[in-house]
Design a protein around this motif. Structure first.
Motif, mmCIF file in Angstrom:
data_model
loop_
_atom_site.group_PDB
_atom_site.id
_atom_site.type_symbol
_atom_site.label_atom_id
_atom_site.label_comp_id
_atom_site.label_asym_id
_atom_site.label_seq_id
_atom_site.Cartn_x
_atom_site.Cartn_y
_atom_site.Cartn_z
ATOM 1 N N ALA A 293 0.824 -1.209 0.000
ATOM 2 C CA ALA A 293 0.000 0.000 0.000
ATOM 3 C C ALA A 293 0.863 1.266 0.000
ATOM 4 N N GLY B 81 1.129 3.887 -3.103
ATOM 5 C CA GLY B 81 0.730 5.286 -2.918
ATOM 6 C C GLY B 81 1.807 6.249 -3.403
ATOM 7 N N LEU C 236 1.606 6.150 -7.170
ATOM 8 C CA LEU C 236 0.409 6.868 -7.636
ATOM 9 C C LEU C 236 0.685 8.367 -7.684
ATOM 10 N N ASN C 237 1.290 8.850 -6.606
ATOM 11 C CA ASN C 237 1.563 10.278 -6.524
ATOM 12 C C ASN C 237 2.532 10.718 -7.629
ATOM 13 N N ALA D 59 -7.354 9.617 -8.858
ATOM 14 C CA ALA D 59 -7.033 8.304 -8.271
ATOM 15 C C ALA D 59 -8.313 7.482 -8.232
ATOM 16 N N GLY E 157 -9.710 4.300 -6.336
ATOM 17 C CA GLY E 157 -9.646 3.218 -5.354
ATOM 18 C C GLY E 157 -10.694 2.152 -5.636
ATOM 19 N N VAL F 142 -4.800 0.271 -6.529
ATOM 20 C CA VAL F 142 -5.353 1.593 -6.854
ATOM 21 C C VAL F 142 -5.039 1.868 -8.327
ATOM 22 N N THR G 48 -5.257 5.057 -11.655
ATOM 23 C CA THR G 48 -5.445 6.481 -11.958
ATOM 24 C C THR G 48 -5.867 6.664 -13.408
#
Ligand SMILES: Cc1cc2nc3c(=O)[nH]c(=O)nc-3n(C[C@H](O)[C@H](O)[C@H](O)COP(=O)(O)O)c2cc1C
Length: 184
Positions: A110, A114, A117-118, A133, A135, A158, A160
C-alpha cells in the motif's frame, strides 16, 4: 513559490475529459518517472499495467461501479502490488516467500503503491493532463484481476485516470487553488 510548490498547491482531481489523446512520449515520461520511485527494501514490488484501449477502459469503469470519469479517460493505469515478481528473487536466495500472506505485505504494497500513484499523477499534471485516483479498482477484485490478465500473487490496489482536462474542470481547479492561497 517555485513551479513544484505551485503545481502541488493547485492540484485537484479532474473528472471531465475532452477525449483528446495523451501523447505517447508523455505517457512514456510519466511511466519513467514512476519507475524512479523508492520502494521498501528496494523490493520493487509494484507493477504498472496501463491501457489506452477504449473498450477495456469502459469495462474497467463498469467494475469501478460505473464511474463515467473512468470511462471517458484516455489512459487508465492500474498500480499492482506484485509479489509474483519478488518470489523469483526470494526463492533464488533459497528462502521461502511468505510476505504476501502477512500484514507487512499489505503495508509494504500500500505504501509503495501510494508513492507511485503520486509520482504518476504529479508527472501527468506537470505535462498538463488531468488525473483522478481510483480506489474503486478494488470493488470487484477477482473480475479486475481477470480483466487485466494478472498472474497469481498480484493485487491491483489503486488506479489512476489520465486525460486532457476540459477547460471548465481546469478553471474550477484553478479557482479553488487561488481561493486556497488568497489569505496569503
Ligand atoms: C486512494 C484514493 C482512491 C480514490 N478513489 C476514487 C474513485 O474511485 N473515484 C473518484 O472519483 N475519486 C477517487 N479518489 C479521489 C478523491 O475523491 C479526491 O482526491 C478527494 O475527494 C479530494 O478531492 P481533490 O483530489 O480534488 O482534492 C480517490 C483518491 C484516493 C487518494
Amino acid at each position: 513559490m517555485n513551479q513544484v510548490i505551485d503545481q502541488l498547491s493547485s492540484r485537484k482531481s479532474i473528472r471531465q475529459f475532452t477525449g483528446d489523446s495523451v501523447k505517447t512520449e508523455d505517457l512514456e515520461l510519466i511511466i519513467k518517472t514512476a519507475q524512479r520511485c523508492p520502494t521498501s527494501i528496494n523490493g520493487q514490488q509494484i507493477s504498472l499495467v496501463y491501457t489506452k484501449d477504449k473498450e477495456k477502459i469502459k469495462q474497467i469503469a463498469e467494475l469501478c461501479g460505473g464511474q463515467e470519469q473512468v470511462a471517458t479517460a484516455d489512459v487508465f493505469i492500474a498500480i499492482v502490488v506484485d509479489f509474483n515478481r519478488t518470489i523469483f528473487a526470494v526463492e533464488q536466495a533459497g528462502e521461502k516467500h511468505v510476505i504476501e500472506r502477512s500484514a507487512e505485505g499489505v503495508l509494504v504494497g500500500a505504501v509503495d503503491a501510494g508513492i507511485m500513484l503520486n509520482a504518476i499523477q504529479v508527472s501527468a499534471e506537470s505535462l498538463g493532463y488531468g488525473t483522478t485516483a481510483i480506489g474503486a479498482i478494488r470493488n470487484e477484485p477477482e473480475a479486475m484481476i481477470k480483466l487485466l490478465g494478472l498472474p497469481p500473487k498480484t493485487f491491483p490496489i489503486v488506479g489512476t485516470t489520465i486525460g486532457v482536462s476540459t477547460k471548465d474542470a481546469k478553471d474550477a481547479s484553478r479557482y479553488l487553488s487561488d481561493k486556497a492561497r488568497w489569505p496569503k
